[in-house]
Scaffold this active site. Structure first.
Site, mmCIF file in Angstrom:
data_model
loop_
_atom_site.group_PDB
_atom_site.id
_atom_site.type_symbol
_atom_site.label_atom_id
_atom_site.label_comp_id
_atom_site.label_asym_id
_atom_site.label_seq_id
_atom_site.Cartn_x
_atom_site.Cartn_y
_atom_site.Cartn_z
ATOM 1 N N HIS A 181 -10.029 0.303 -0.045
ATOM 2 C CA HIS A 181 -10.894 0.927 0.982
ATOM 3 C C HIS A 181 -11.736 2.070 0.401
ATOM 4 O O HIS A 181 -11.484 3.250 0.636
ATOM 5 C CB HIS A 181 -10.133 1.344 2.235
ATOM 6 C CG HIS A 181 -8.852 2.100 2.066
ATOM 7 N ND1 HIS A 181 -8.710 3.204 1.255
ATOM 8 C CD2 HIS A 181 -7.642 1.924 2.655
ATOM 9 C CE1 HIS A 181 -7.490 3.666 1.336
ATOM 10 N NE2 HIS A 181 -6.809 2.895 2.183
ATOM 11 N N ASP A 184 -8.450 -3.842 7.407
ATOM 12 C CA ASP A 184 -7.455 -2.762 7.395
ATOM 13 C C ASP A 184 -6.901 -2.570 8.799
ATOM 14 O O ASP A 184 -6.520 -1.458 9.193
ATOM 15 C CB ASP A 184 -8.058 -1.459 6.860
ATOM 16 C CG ASP A 184 -7.000 -0.462 6.381
ATOM 17 O OD1 ASP A 184 -5.816 -0.838 6.322
ATOM 18 O OD2 ASP A 184 -7.363 0.699 6.108
ATOM 19 N N HIS A 212 -5.744 6.169 -2.279
ATOM 20 C CA HIS A 212 -5.161 7.446 -1.864
ATOM 21 C C HIS A 212 -4.982 8.344 -3.101
ATOM 22 O O HIS A 212 -3.883 8.776 -3.415
ATOM 23 C CB HIS A 212 -3.847 7.217 -1.135
ATOM 24 C CG HIS A 212 -4.001 6.509 0.171
ATOM 25 N ND1 HIS A 212 -4.075 7.175 1.375
ATOM 26 C CD2 HIS A 212 -4.114 5.187 0.464
ATOM 27 C CE1 HIS A 212 -4.223 6.290 2.361
ATOM 28 N NE2 HIS A 212 -4.252 5.079 1.833
ATOM 29 N N GLU A 240 0.867 -1.178 0.000
ATOM 30 C CA GLU A 240 0.000 0.000 0.000
ATOM 31 C C GLU A 240 0.904 1.230 0.000
ATOM 32 O O GLU A 240 1.390 1.659 1.033
ATOM 33 C CB GLU A 240 -0.935 0.007 1.209
ATOM 34 C CG GLU A 240 -1.963 1.122 1.130
ATOM 35 C CD GLU A 240 -2.887 1.191 2.329
ATOM 36 O OE1 GLU A 240 -3.812 2.022 2.293
ATOM 37 O OE2 GLU A 240 -2.696 0.431 3.294
#
Length: 419
Positions: free
Chosen positions: A239, A301, A218, A153
């Site tokens: 997410h 997460d 992101h 990530e």
């Protein structure tokens, strides 16, 4: 804080004193078995040599088997967590074998039988240390959830959407870096990045060529950018809602963002942190209504604070991570201006999808089993209860309290002792 950690560690390993290692077949009787097709009541499942040998609506003759009476509880595929950072006081970024083993064991208490350890944005040397640790532990026998590949990530993120990711390491895709890492460590199975960054589409081309899943995360990408990225391989949204744009205005004009793109592109899969805090019940319901259980995966997460008492914690590596506060069932930045990670567990996610999102039990389980298995390309052996598949099984009651977890045919967690 240290005292709380020591107490929790004691609790974890005391619970695991009941781990059972047996070479005998295992027969689970009198259960409500969730198959891909229907719910079998008062049914029986037989495990032999690490795989599901048979499933029957009646009894199965196996006089040599260890018998587990499900007592009417649900018998489901083991939960698969495709985005998890830690738990039980440890984080994968700690880069130690102890951390990897403890996290894998901790989450079995909550029904997880397979997971993809997930990194955070960091320096190259730190990332190498984590990957090298995975390389060592992946071949070791264990009594926890199985690792099914690494998920990187970052660090290729939009700075304004970095969230709790460390700004020191955020940068654009570096071809020399990602080519070296993916060639040296073929167990990297997923890489989350912002697709609008310079070089991010070339990154996707490279990853897909290696059989690695590119995922958008992101990001400040708008709809058109996400559509182009999807066509190049960004077929999964990390997410959903967290650290990505929804409808936004530039000047007087409104633009659809990554959230709307994920909804509008039917084939795109999404994952959600269904802790009831990152996404409140109406958004959980909306995701289910639009994407459905076949395109939605549940993820914890979870960071190291999962399973820990409220109080101070660290996001990321213990030696240089970000101080955070655990309170109200979530990790927050010290100034409480934003969330800084989840402390959810898989059983909590499934329970929330039933109780908060109004999903049928089978659909909630699907989002924690067969859907993530398909996303990660392991659906041929995991994610559903069918003869020949890996014996990854969880028994839970109507409140989704975990009673037994079986991973690879081994009983790795149980509230009861069977003989």
């Amino acid at each position: 804080m240290l005292g709380n950690f020591c107490y929790l560690a004691y609790r974890i390993f005391t619970d695991f004193s009941t781990i059972m290692s047996t070479t005998r077949p295992i027969k689970i009787s009198n259960g409500r078995i969730i198959t891909p097709y229907r719910l079998l009541r008062h049914a029986t499942l037989l495990v032999s040599e690490g795989r599901i040998a048979a499933i029957s609506e009646g009894d199965i003759e196996a006089p040599e088997a260890l018998v587990i009476d499900a007592a009417g509880r649900y018998v489901a595929p083991g939960f698969i967590d495709i985005h998890v950072h830690g738990g039980g006081g440890h984080d994968f970024m700690d880069g130690t074998e102890e951390a990897f083993h403890t996290i894998a064991k901790f989450h079995t208490r909550h029904g997880t039988t397979a997971m993809t350890p997930t990194t955070l944005s960091c320096g190259k040397e730190e990332l190498l240390a984590v990957l090298e640790t995975y390389q060592r532990v992946s071949g070791q026998p264990g009594h926890g959830a199985q690792f099914i590949g690494m998920h990187l990530e970052g660090p290729y993120f939009a700075m304004n959407q970095r969230g709790a990711q460390d700004a020191r390491y955020i940068r654009n895709p570096d071809p020399a870096e990602y080519r070296e890492l993916t060639t040296r460590f073929p167990f990297i199975r997923r890489w989350s990045a912002a697709p609008e960054l310079p070089g991010a589409l070339d990154l996707a081309d490279w990853l897909r060529g290696k059989g690695i899943l590119p995922a958008l995360a992101h990001t400040e990408a708008l709809y058109d950018e996400v559509l182009q990225a999807f066509e190049r391989g960004y077929t999964h949204a990390t997410h959903l809602y967290s650290m990505m744009l929804g409808v936004t205005r530039r000047g007087a004009t409104r633009y659809a963002g990554a959230i709307e793109a994920a909804f509008l592109i039917d084939e795109m899969t999404v994952e959600i942190i269904a802790d009831g805090i990152h996404l409140p019940p109406p958004l959980l319901q909306l995701v289910c209504k639009i994407k459905g259980p076949g395109r939605t995966a549940l993820i914890t997460d979870a960071m190291r604070g999962a399973g820990m008492p409220p109080g101070e914690s660290i996001l990321g590596a213990r030696h240089n991570g970000l101080p955070v506060i655990i309170e109200d069932g979530v990790a927050k930045l010290p100034d409480r201006s934003a969330f800084a990670g989840s402390v959810a567990t898989a059983d909590r996610l499934v329970r929330n999808m039933i109780q908060l999102a109004g999903q049928p039990v089978a659909d909630a389980v699907r989002m924690m089993t067969s859907t993530p298995a398909a996303i990660m390309g392991v659906g041929d052996r995991k994610g559903s209860l069918l003869p020949g598949k890996d014996a990854d099984i969880v028994l839970f009651d109507d409140q989704v309290n975990i009673h037994v977890t079986i991973a690879g045919g081994n009983i790795v967690y149980t509230k009861e002792v069977y003989a």
